[in-house]
Motif scaffolding. Structure first.
Motif, PDB file in Angstrom:
ATOM      1  N   GLN A 230       0.851  -1.189   0.000  1.00  0.00           N
ATOM      2  CA  GLN A 230       0.000   0.000   0.000  1.00  0.00           C
ATOM      3  C   GLN A 230       0.886   1.238   0.000  1.00  0.00           C
ATOM      4  O   GLN A 230       1.812   1.353   0.800  1.00  0.00           O
ATOM      5  CB  GLN A 230      -0.931   0.018   1.212  1.00  0.00           C
ATOM      6  CG  GLN A 230      -1.865   1.210   1.252  1.00  0.00           C
ATOM      7  CD  GLN A 230      -2.881   1.123   2.373  1.00  0.00           C
ATOM      8  OE1 GLN A 230      -3.040   0.083   2.988  1.00  0.00           O
ATOM      9  NE2 GLN A 230      -3.565   2.212   2.645  1.00  0.00           N
ATOM     10  N   GLN A 753     -12.578  -4.338 -10.108  1.00  0.00           N
ATOM     11  CA  GLN A 753     -11.309  -4.864 -10.598  1.00  0.00           C
ATOM     12  C   GLN A 753     -11.287  -4.857 -12.135  1.00  0.00           C
ATOM     13  O   GLN A 753     -12.311  -5.058 -12.783  1.00  0.00           O
ATOM     14  CB  GLN A 753     -11.080  -6.282 -10.084  1.00  0.00           C
ATOM     15  CG  GLN A 753     -10.878  -6.361  -8.568  1.00  0.00           C
ATOM     16  CD  GLN A 753      -9.602  -5.667  -8.115  1.00  0.00           C
ATOM     17  OE1 GLN A 753      -8.502  -6.030  -8.513  1.00  0.00           O
ATOM     18  NE2 GLN A 753      -9.755  -4.647  -7.280  1.00  0.00           N
ATOM     19  N   SER A 761      -3.254  -4.000 -12.539  1.00  0.00           N
ATOM     20  CA  SER A 761      -2.220  -4.253 -11.520  1.00  0.00           C
ATOM     21  C   SER A 761      -2.630  -3.786 -10.133  1.00  0.00           C
ATOM     22  O   SER A 761      -1.963  -4.110  -9.145  1.00  0.00           O
ATOM     23  CB  SER A 761      -0.910  -3.557 -11.920  1.00  0.00           C
ATOM     24  OG  SER A 761      -0.462  -3.997 -13.192  1.00  0.00           O
ATOM     25  N   PHE A 762      -3.713  -3.019 -10.030  1.00  0.00           N
ATOM     26  CA  PHE A 762      -4.094  -2.411  -8.772  1.00  0.00           C
ATOM     27  C   PHE A 762      -5.232  -3.171  -8.098  1.00  0.00           C
ATOM     28  O   PHE A 762      -6.235  -3.501  -8.733  1.00  0.00           O
ATOM     29  CB  PHE A 762      -4.538  -0.956  -8.977  1.00  0.00           C
ATOM     30  CG  PHE A 762      -3.446  -0.044  -9.455  1.00  0.00           C
ATOM     31  CD1 PHE A 762      -2.617   0.585  -8.555  1.00  0.00           C
ATOM     32  CD2 PHE A 762      -3.259   0.173 -10.809  1.00  0.00           C
ATOM     33  CE1 PHE A 762      -1.615   1.434  -8.990  1.00  0.00           C
ATOM     34  CE2 PHE A 762      -2.265   1.015 -11.262  1.00  0.00           C
ATOM     35  CZ  PHE A 762      -1.424   1.643 -10.354  1.00  0.00           C
ATOM     36  N   LYS A 763      -5.056  -3.459  -6.816  1.00  0.00           N
ATOM     37  CA  LYS A 763      -6.185  -3.877  -6.004  1.00  0.00           C
ATOM     38  C   LYS A 763      -7.040  -2.673  -5.628  1.00  0.00           C
ATOM     39  O   LYS A 763      -8.251  -2.787  -5.450  1.00  0.00           O
ATOM     40  CB  LYS A 763      -5.693  -4.568  -4.725  1.00  0.00           C
ATOM     41  CG  LYS A 763      -5.030  -5.913  -4.940  1.00  0.00           C
ATOM     42  CD  LYS A 763      -4.645  -6.525  -3.609  1.00  0.00           C
ATOM     43  CE  LYS A 763      -3.982  -7.883  -3.795  1.00  0.00           C
ATOM     44  NZ  LYS A 763      -3.560  -8.467  -2.492  1.00  0.00           N
ATOM     45  N   MET A 812      -2.861   3.791  -3.307  1.00  0.00           N
ATOM     46  CA  MET A 812      -2.875   2.598  -4.162  1.00  0.00           C
ATOM     47  C   MET A 812      -2.483   1.367  -3.370  1.00  0.00           C
ATOM     48  O   MET A 812      -1.721   1.449  -2.401  1.00  0.00           O
ATOM     49  CB  MET A 812      -1.918   2.795  -5.345  1.00  0.00           C
ATOM     50  CG  MET A 812      -0.481   3.061  -4.954  1.00  0.00           C
ATOM     51  SD  MET A 812       0.551   3.545  -6.385  1.00  0.00           S
ATOM     52  CE  MET A 812       0.050   5.262  -6.566  1.00  0.00           C
ATOM     53  N   GLN A 813      -3.055   0.230  -3.780  1.00  0.00           N
ATOM     54  CA  GLN A 813      -2.726  -1.069  -3.203  1.00  0.00           C
ATOM     55  C   GLN A 813      -2.473  -2.062  -4.327  1.00  0.00           C
ATOM     56  O   GLN A 813      -3.128  -2.023  -5.368  1.00  0.00           O
ATOM     57  CB  GLN A 813      -3.867  -1.575  -2.307  1.00  0.00           C
ATOM     58  CG  GLN A 813      -4.055  -0.809  -1.023  1.00  0.00           C
ATOM     59  CD  GLN A 813      -5.100  -1.439  -0.134  1.00  0.00           C
ATOM     60  OE1 GLN A 813      -5.418  -2.617  -0.280  1.00  0.00           O
ATOM     61  NE2 GLN A 813      -5.642  -0.664   0.784  1.00  0.00           N
ATOM     62  N   PHE A 814      -1.503  -2.949  -4.063  1.00  0.00           N
ATOM     63  CA  PHE A 814      -1.156  -3.977  -5.037  1.00  0.00           C
ATOM     64  C   PHE A 814      -1.341  -5.364  -4.419  1.00  0.00           C
ATOM     65  O   PHE A 814      -1.196  -5.534  -3.213  1.00  0.00           O
ATOM     66  CB  PHE A 814       0.294  -3.818  -5.494  1.00  0.00           C
ATOM     67  CG  PHE A 814       0.580  -2.476  -6.095  1.00  0.00           C
ATOM     68  CD1 PHE A 814       0.335  -2.234  -7.429  1.00  0.00           C
ATOM     69  CD2 PHE A 814       1.092  -1.451  -5.321  1.00  0.00           C
ATOM     70  CE1 PHE A 814       0.609  -0.995  -7.992  1.00  0.00           C
ATOM     71  CE2 PHE A 814       1.366  -0.214  -5.862  1.00  0.00           C
ATOM     72  CZ  PHE A 814       1.123   0.014  -7.209  1.00  0.00           C
TER      73      PHE A 814
END
Length: 814
Positions: A230, A753, A761-763, A812-814
């Motif tokens: 994150q 999503q 690529s992003f959660k 952002m979260q991955f």
């Protein structure tokens, strides 16, 4: 108006209904909310929202079968039977259809029964504020106040900053000692990106919590179950969080790094400065499950606050329309501060059996602080021409006071606090026993070199205790003395032994649910200095809580709590205004009595809850103090008595479907009697509080969300000049009014999503902006005292806080 009073004070008389409410949040095994779950019952139906939340009503005294279904998940069927007006909390975890069904129900622990407010971590993430985090949410609660947006410190029901307990994973945490300004604080200890649970009590708390007079903030950091990253960034700084599991999921680890820069806020103030702050914080939480019974944990923190401050000029207008005044100050010099803290804690949880759990903890906290400054200020206090027809309208027409002053400090502090504690929890049916013991040592080394020289029209202003001279008729040959001079070197050792035992029981009385808790704490300590030591001092603190949830048509909960609370002195409470240590300072004592009522009801077919609390505190052996920004200076004696009482009301619910918001109102009165001089307002006497936390979204564009935070506090006492009698200075600051607005757009989250493009690529990806102090209101936190050379009068010139500020941010979260 009468209807509003009935709504707030007599909730049991309103919203009579003949239905029960079923609500909850549906997630999957990854703790991700599921949108669009079809919920069918009695030929009716509803669905979960984007956050997985749902709510509906069922008739009383009838068994209702409810089906939860989704195209990608296994179906869950649940039966509900209500004998009265109740709220069922059912939050199942749905498994994918490709897996074998194994229903998991997350049961609410009903922390509200114990007088604990449970705050959702999502609110911490979304709430807009100058200091975004857990404390920022607390500011919107009734009974909690703070007039300094640059600080994370808060007052609770008339107490000061030092009267609040803060725990992270059951371990008490501390803040630096020498910080005197909110803009020096930088970052709170609590990293909001690591938080799992937030519990808060504003008084009348249980014996398992420590020895403070005002409140408890109990934080639990989460244990990761999967890999994740994150990243948050804004004009105020940024954060990076990474988490994962190792060793076949036996070891979970989470690491958070934060950086903060307050330049954006300080540049909006009335003082022009060169400002180069560097606030850095690194935290980690590790948990290793050695076997089914033993879990080992480590919590570590390192923070470094470099504060370099060089004021240049200041221009402040104040006074009335008929008599406006202006203060102009030119500065030379700078301030260089450094606050470095280290914290580490090891703990072991041993589950002996299903009923007995033992926890052992060893922790250590070290702070090394330097406060060095040399700042010279030349000022001009003048009358402003208020004649509209004058050619010089708005300009300074006459100088009432001209002078200068030099402030010098070389303050250094090194503190080491270490402790070891053992706790045990035993469950026996509806009964629960808790007990614990803790030994703590504190070593503080403090060097104080601080003085102030004041000059007015070429004459050095002598300190108040100085014997006057007969100039100009007789020459005065004495040395120039600083107006204020503090020189001390202290080394203090404090040893503490404390423990508690408490008993809880949850049972039924006829069809009424009853919960009770009885407990007692004991605390023994002694203080040693290079020249003196105190005798062993001992305090006992019995505490009790009782709550009943009647089996009525209305969903009501009544509770009462209280006890005898004590606060043994910490190092700052032992040090007087001149820097001297008084090892004989006794513990401050307070009798708490809190009566509360929770009323849950449905309005607009959405759930709401009204919470009302009345409280009273009687304080003895009080160690009175003064407040300058966030610095507290104590008298280091126990010659004061005080009291506080008030009313707190909070209405929270889904004012907008699927989004929980609240409105809070608080009334407080607190006064103190210093050495039998009579009762005056305490520095924290903030009579009225109004707070709003509101969340909304655009109906046709639900990914565009808005967050509004409004706070109104009546004015605090404005303080008094150095060496002055506080009884002669009882004016108040102006009311504190502030509104912050945040707008964000969600490009990706758990319910949105993307399978193609860079967004895959992003959660989670959110971009937005925050507008602090929307109406650009000039709020003040303290006064600067300037002397008029002609009338000898002292003017309290307000130190205004930040103006309107625009901040951009991305998460952002991955």
């Amino acid at each position: 108006m009468k209807k509003l009073l009935i709504l707030l004070l007599f909730p049991s008389l309103i919203f009579a209904q003949k239905t029960a409410t079923v609500k909850g949040r549906i997630i999957n095994k990854y703790n991700t909310p599921i949108e669009g779950v079809a919920i069918s019952y009695l030929s009716k139906g509803t669905t979960t929202d984007a956050n997985g939340n749902y709510s509906f009503t069922i008739p009383m005294r009838k068994t209702v079968t409810v089906t939860f279904s989704h195209v990608s998940y296994k179906t869950v069927v649940k039966k509900f039977t209500s004998r009265g007006r109740k709220t069922f909390n059912f939050s199942p975890s749905l498994n994918f259809k490709t897996q074998e069904l194994e229903e998991v129900v997350l049961k609410n622990q009903k922390k509200e029964v114990q007088g604990i407010t449970k705050i959702e971590t999502k609110k911490v993430k979304n709430l807009v504020g100058a200091n975004a985090g857990v404390e920022n949410v607390l500011m919107t609660l009734p009974g909690v106040s703070n007039n300094n947006e640059l600080s994370t410190q808060y007052n609770v029901r008339g107490g000061n900053f030092d009267e609040n307990l803060v725990y992270v994973n059951g371990i008490e945490v501390y803040r630096p000692f020498l910080i005197r300004s909110g803009q020096q604080e930088g970052l709170s200890f609590i990293n909001p990106h690591l938080v799992q649970n937030i519990n808060f009590s504003a008084g009348g708390f249980q014996a398992k919590y420590g020895d403070k007079l005002s409140s408890v903030l109990d934080i639990t950091y989460r244990k990761p179950v999967d890999f994740g990253i994150q990243i948050d960034a804004s004009l105020l700084g940024g954060s990076f969080t990474i988490e994962d599991t190792f060793l076949n999921n036996k070891l979970s680890a989470i690491l958070g790094v934060r950086y903060r820069d307050n330049s954006l806020f300080v540049n909006s103030k009335q003082t022009e400065v060169n400002f180069r702050p560097k606030f850095t914080d690194v935290q980690t939480f590790l948990s290793y499950k050695a076997n089914k019974k033993l879990t080992l944990n480590f919590l570590g923190n390192f923070s470094l606050n470099d504060y370099n401050y060089k004021p240049l000029t200041r221009k402040t207008r104040f006074g009335t329309i008929a008599n406006p005044l202006e203060l102009i100050v030119f500065y030379q010099g700078q301030e260089q501060d450094e606050f470095q803290t280290l914290f580490g804690a090891f703990s072991a949880d041993y589950q002996v059996n299903d009923d007995l759990k033992i926890t052992g903890t060893i922790s250590s906290f070290n702070t090394q602080e330097e406060e060095h400054f040399d700042i010279a200020a030349s000022y001009n206090l003048g009358e402003v021409d208020s004649n509209i027809g004058s050619e010089n309208f708005g300009e300074v027409a006459f100088s009432q006071g001209i002078g200068s002053q030099i402030n010098h400090a070389r303050n250094d502090l090194d503190a080491l606090i270490s402790n070891i504690q053992l706790r045990a929890t035993l469950k026996d049916g509806n009964n629960e026993w808790r007990a614990g013991i803790k030994y703590q040592t504190e070593n503080i080394k403090d060097r104080i070199r601080e003085w102030e020289v004041i000059d007015s029209l070429g004459f050095s202003v002598r300190p108040p205790h100085h014997i006057g001279n007969n100039q100009p008729y007789e020459p005065f040959t004495g040395p120039i003395e600083p107006f204020r001079n503090v020189r001390a070197e202290n080394e203090v050792d404090i040893n503490r032994l404390s423990g508690f035992v408490q008993f809880s029981r949850k049972t039924n009385w006829n069809n009424h649910q009853v919960w009770m808790n009885l407990g007692v704490r004991a605390h023994q300590w002694n203080v040693k200095t290079a020249t003196a030591s105190s005798k062993n001092q001992l305090t006992f603190s019995p505490r009790a809580q009782f709550a009943i949830k009647p089996d009525w048509d209305k969903d009501l909960l009544f509770r009462i709590s209280g006890g005898w609370y004590s606060q043994p002195p910490f190092y700052k409470e032992l040090r007087d205004f001149d820097g001297n240590i008084n090892p004989e300072v006794k513990a401050q004592k307070s009798i708490h009595l809190v009566a509360g009522n929770d009323y849950s009801f449905t309005m607009w077919e959405r759930p709401f809850k009204l919470t009302t609390e009345l409280y009273y505190k009687n304080l003895t052996d009080v160690n009175s103090y003064s407040v300058d920004n966030v610095r507290i200076r104590y008298r280091a004696d126990n010659v004061t008595s005080a009291y506080a009482y008030g009313l707190d009301v909070r209405l929270n619910g889904e004012f907008v479907p699927g989004n929980d918001s609240w409105v809070s109102i608080g009334y407080l009165k607190t006064e103190e009697n210093i050495n039998n001089q009579g009762y005056i307002a305490r520095p924290t006497d903030q009579r009225f509080k109004f707070g709003v936390l509101f969340q909304d979204y655009v109906p046709n564009l639900p990914d565009l969300k808005a967050y509004l935070n409004i706070v109104y506090n009546t004015g605090l006492p404005g303080g008094a000049p150095a060496y002055a009698n506080v009884y002669q200075f009882q004016n108040r600051l102006n009311d504190y009014k502030r509104a912050d607005l945040g707008l964000s757009y969600v490009f990706a989250d758990a319910n949105k999503q993307h399978k193609t493009g860079f967004l895959r690529s992003f959660k989670e990806l959110t971009i937005g902006f925050e507008l602090f102090n929307i109406f650009d209101i000039r709020n003040s936190i303290t006064n600067t005292w300037v002397r008029d050379a002609y009338s000898k009068q002292q003017y309290g010139i307000p130190n205004f806080m930040t103006g309107r500020v625009l901040n951009f941010k991305v998460g952002m979260q991955f």
